[in-house]
Design a protein around this motif. Structure first.
Motif, short mmCIF file in Angstrom:
data_model
loop_
_atom_site.label_atom_id
_atom_site.label_comp_id
_atom_site.label_asym_id
_atom_site.label_seq_id
_atom_site.Cartn_x
_atom_site.Cartn_y
_atom_site.Cartn_z
N VAL A 166 -73.47 -93.01 10.26
CA VAL A 166 -73.55 -91.97 9.24
C VAL A 166 -74.13 -90.69 9.84
O VAL A 166 -73.63 -89.58 9.58
CB VAL A 166 -74.42 -92.45 8.06
N SER B 103 -69.87 -91.34 3.01
CA SER B 103 -70.52 -92.65 3.06
C SER B 103 -71.28 -92.91 1.77
O SER B 103 -72.02 -92.05 1.29
CB SER B 103 -71.49 -92.72 4.25
N ILE B 104 -71.07 -94.10 1.21
CA ILE B 104 -71.79 -94.54 0.01
C ILE B 104 -72.62 -95.75 0.39
O ILE B 104 -72.08 -96.80 0.74
CB ILE B 104 -70.81 -94.88 -1.13
N LEU B 105 -73.96 -95.59 0.34
CA LEU B 105 -74.87 -96.63 0.82
C LEU B 105 -75.64 -97.24 -0.34
O LEU B 105 -75.96 -96.57 -1.33
CB LEU B 105 -75.86 -96.03 1.83
N LYS B 106 -75.97 -98.52 -0.20
CA LYS B 106 -76.76 -99.24 -1.20
C LYS B 106 -78.07 -99.68 -0.58
O LYS B 106 -78.15 -99.85 0.65
CB LYS B 106 -75.99 -100.45 -1.72
N LYS C 143 -80.88 -101.93 0.94
CA LYS C 143 -80.94 -103.29 1.50
C LYS C 143 -82.03 -104.10 0.83
O LYS C 143 -81.89 -105.30 0.63
CB LYS C 143 -81.19 -103.23 3.01
N GLU D 281 -73.32 -101.44 7.68
CA GLU D 281 -72.74 -100.08 7.65
C GLU D 281 -72.83 -99.41 6.28
O GLU D 281 -72.66 -98.20 6.18
CB GLU D 281 -71.28 -100.14 8.10
N ASP D 282 -73.12 -100.20 5.24
CA ASP D 282 -73.20 -99.62 3.89
C ASP D 282 -74.58 -99.79 3.26
O ASP D 282 -74.73 -99.80 2.04
CB ASP D 282 -72.15 -100.25 2.97
N GLU D 283 -75.63 -99.88 4.09
CA GLU D 283 -76.98 -100.11 3.59
C GLU D 283 -77.94 -99.00 4.02
O GLU D 283 -77.69 -98.29 5.01
CB GLU D 283 -77.54 -101.46 4.10
N TYR D 284 -79.01 -98.85 3.25
CA TYR D 284 -80.10 -97.96 3.64
C TYR D 284 -81.44 -98.62 3.29
O TYR D 284 -81.49 -99.57 2.49
CB TYR D 284 -79.99 -96.59 2.97
N GLN E 182 -77.41 -95.82 -5.51
CA GLN E 182 -76.66 -95.56 -4.28
C GLN E 182 -77.09 -94.22 -3.66
O GLN E 182 -77.53 -93.31 -4.35
CB GLN E 182 -75.16 -95.53 -4.58
#
Length: 685
Positions: free
Chosen positions: A495, A463-466, A468, A432-435, A457
């Motif tokens: 998202v 939403s704050i994504l990191k 993958k 849920e927190d990845e891109y 990020q």
């Protein structure tokens, strides 16, 4: 009448000495005819409309290229005539001693020019007519035409064009000959063998300084073109070309000033056998052919790059066709236009691609179940600049020409996986927190990898994504665009659901699928209907476009054909011209150095030693411009590989292999013919 008889006699006498000149003219005429006769190949009558249009594009391109070819052949003829006239100065002096005026000598030359031209033109056209029949096979293969319709044909248009251009070239040659004769004085004609070409003595220190400067200029140009390609602008690229041409001339000019002194410092080598004579002759040849060798080296450079890049692109296009066309149909349209546009456009922008096709009269039933339609989102605040984070300054300095304010494309991972499954490419899973960044353009991926490796990020709403992965991953959206995908972001579906209509807007919708028909004819019929109506009504949907497997395949094979023919045409002409110029110069030098070989015979050198000396003298003369051209080509191909985007290592290697074979056959053939002709000259008693 007497002038005509002398012209015929002179041609008979010189036909063996200048067989290479005649052969080159014949080849030039034949090649000119073959490539200008393509539009009249009767095997093209059964090809599809799109391939027919590509064929006409090819013909138009070759028509423009033919202008360049005519100029090159005209230069070659004038250059060759200069040597022919210089070779015969003493003969012209005898004519003048016998009371013949310069006008009569000009008439003799005119008669020779006409006879040589007519002979070369006739043989060249006959050769070209028969060679064009074999070209029909290649044309039919590239454009997938039906060979059952083949009949022997002669292109009247190509005949007229060839004769017209050849006539203009020979008219210029005649004017050149008359002008040359008018400048000669009797004493100059009789002293021609003693005077030869001027060999200006150069200051050794200056020559070395010029050589080092030329190497420095070339080194800088090589570095920028081969290793800093991303920094090139249009103006800088032009400057690098100027550096390359100028430094090539400077290298040959400076070598002629200190080459012999350098070689003499290797005493054991210099004094072995006839090496002293060989190296002196070689140095003298370079000294009198600085400009010629510059032109020849640049011609060879263009030839090598053209052959390698053309063959590589052709192979790459063919290899990528299957991967680039996984389905029968790909369509896309602009979505959700904001207020301010025409009301009809705004209304149509809310329709899906399937609904648009229904409006076009293209029923959903024409597609097999399992087709995929997905949405691509964007945010004007999420751009190339912002997604690079702290690495933007470094990236923008390396790639100043990129549009850094362009909005990034954002897609839900589930939507992308549906499309990837249909295409048969890799799918992805996200927390849920990845891109994930999907990018298939290596040059752009190299930029993005800076940011990904640093863990930059991606902020979308709340939403704050990191990332993958610490690097870009393979994949693509548009059919036929596997090599130009500059990157898009895959994010969790949640998202998209939360931010759609808030911080994200639908930029476009994509549809990919297969036709609900099986035969090629049925698919082609659907293609024609769909592409025609899309072209007619696309403006009603602001922006709508599509591509089909058949049209992309035909466009790609047509492009491959255009590249192949253009490369073959220019490459062969450049290669023949360069080799012929060297051959004519070497033959002329062999005539001038005949007395030197006679002296060697008198002091005890046997025929084997003389022939070996001649072989190395001519071999070094042919090798020097080729070596410099090969060095130029290495860095030139690095630039082509960067800019072309279509080549992988295997494609490049196959292009190099074919180029090497062509060079060996044509350039090597001219070398052997020159050596045999020169050997006959020095053996004459």
């Amino acid at each position: 009448m007497m002038s005509f008889k002398l012209s015929v006699k002179n041609i008979r006498k010189s036909i063996k000495d200048y067989a290479i000149y005649f052969l080159t003219l014949i080849l030039g005429v034949a090649i000119f005819y073959v490539f200008n006769a393509l539009e009249n190949q009767n095997v093209m009558e059964g090809i599809t409309q799109s391939r027919y249009q590509m064929m006409h594009l090819l013909v138009d391109l070759l028509g423009m290229v033919s202008v360049v070819v005519a100029l090159i052949l005209g230069f070659l003829i004038c250059y060759a005539n200069n040597f022919l006239i210089r070779r015969r100065k003493k003969e012209f002096g005898i004519y003048m001693m016998l009371g013949m005026g310069k006008g009569s000598i000009s008439r003799i030359l005119f008669g020779e020019t006409v006879l040589i031209g007519l002979l070369s033109l006739a043989v060249g056209l006959v050769t070209g007519v028969f060679a064009s029949q074999f070209m029909s096979i290649l044309v039919a293969k590239l454009f997938e035409a039906d060979m059952t319709s083949y009949t022997f044909s002669v292109s009247v248009t190509a005949l007229k064009r060839t004769i017209f251009n050849f006539g203009i070239m020979y008219g210029i040659v005649f004017v050149f000959n008359v002008f040359s004769i008018s400048r000669y004085k009797l004493i100059d004609l009789f002293q021609a063998r003693q005077k030869g070409e001027k060999q200006a003595m150069k200051n050794t220190g200056l020559a070395v300084a010029v050589f080092l400067l030329a190497v420095a200029m070339l080194g800088y140009a090589y570095y920028v073109v081969g290793y800093k390609t991303e920094t090139l602008t249009e103006q800088k690229a032009g400057l690098m070309i100027a550096f390359g041409c100028t430094s090539t001339f400077m290298i040959f000019w400076s070598l002629s000033g200190f080459l012999l002194k350098l070689l003499r410092s290797f005493k054991k080598l210099y004094h072995r056998n006839l090496n002293a004579f060989i190296l002196r002759q070689f140095s003298s040849n370079v000294n009198t052919a600085v400009f010629s060798m510059t032109v020849i080296s640049l011609l060879l450079f263009v030839t090598i790059c053209a052959f390698c890049s053309g063959m590589s692109m052709n192979n790459s296009l063919k290899k990528s066709l299957k991967e680039a066309t996984p389905v029968d149909l790909y369509m896309e349209k602009t979505m959700d236009l904001p207020e301010g546009y025409d009301a009809g456009l705004i209304e149509n922008s809310h329709k899906s691609v399937v609904e648009m096709l229904e409006d076009f009269g293209f029923s959903e039933e024409c597609l097999l179940p399992g087709y995929v339609e997905i949405s691509v989102y964007a945010n004007q605040d999420i751009t190339y600049r912002t997604t690079l984070g702290g690495y933007f300054e470094e990236a923008s300095a390396r790639f100043p020409m990129l549009q850094w304010e362009s909005a990034e494309s954002i897609i839900g991972v589930s939507d992308y996986n549906k499309l990837a499954s249909l295409y048969g490419t890799r799918t992805y899973d996200l927390a849920e927190d990845e891109y994930v960044v999907v990018c298939s353009f290596d040059n752009m991926a190299a930029i993005r990898n800076y940011s990904l490796a640093g863990g930059t990020q991606l902020v979308i709403g709340d939403s704050i994504l990191k990332p993958k992965y610490a690097e870009c991953m393979p994949g693509y959206l548009e059919m036929g665009a596997t090599n130009t995908n500059t990157g898009f972001f895959l994010v969790p579906d949640e998202v998209i659901a939360e931010e759609s209509g808030k911080t994200l807007f639908r930029e476009r919708n994509l549809l990919a699928g297969n036709y609900a028909v099986s035969t090629e004819e049925e698919k082609r019929a659907l293609d024609e209907v769909l592409m025609a109506v899309t072209k007619e009504k696309a403006a009603q949907y602001f922006r709508a476009d599509g591509i089909t497997k058949i049209t992309y395949y035909e466009s790609a094979t047509g492009l491959a054909a255009i590249v192949t023919f253009a490369v073959l045409y220019l490459g062969i002409v450049f290669l023949i011209s360069g080799a012929a110029l060297l051959a004519l110069k070497a033959l002329s030098e062999s005539t001038d150095s005949k007395e030197g070989y006679e002296i060697l015979r008198k002091v005890g050198a046997d025929e084997k030693m003389l022939h070996r000396a001649l072989f190395w003298q001519i071999g070094l003369f042919f090798l020097l411009p080729l070596l410099l051209a090969m060095i130029h080509s290495y860095f030139g191909m690095r630039f082509v590989a960067y800019a072309g985007m279509l080549f992988d290592k295997s494609d490049m290697l196959s292009g190099v292999g074919v180029t090497a074979l062509i060079l060996l056959f044509v350039y090597g053939g001219y070398f052997l013919a020159t050596y045999n002709g020169s050997k006959r000259i020095i053996d004459e008693k």
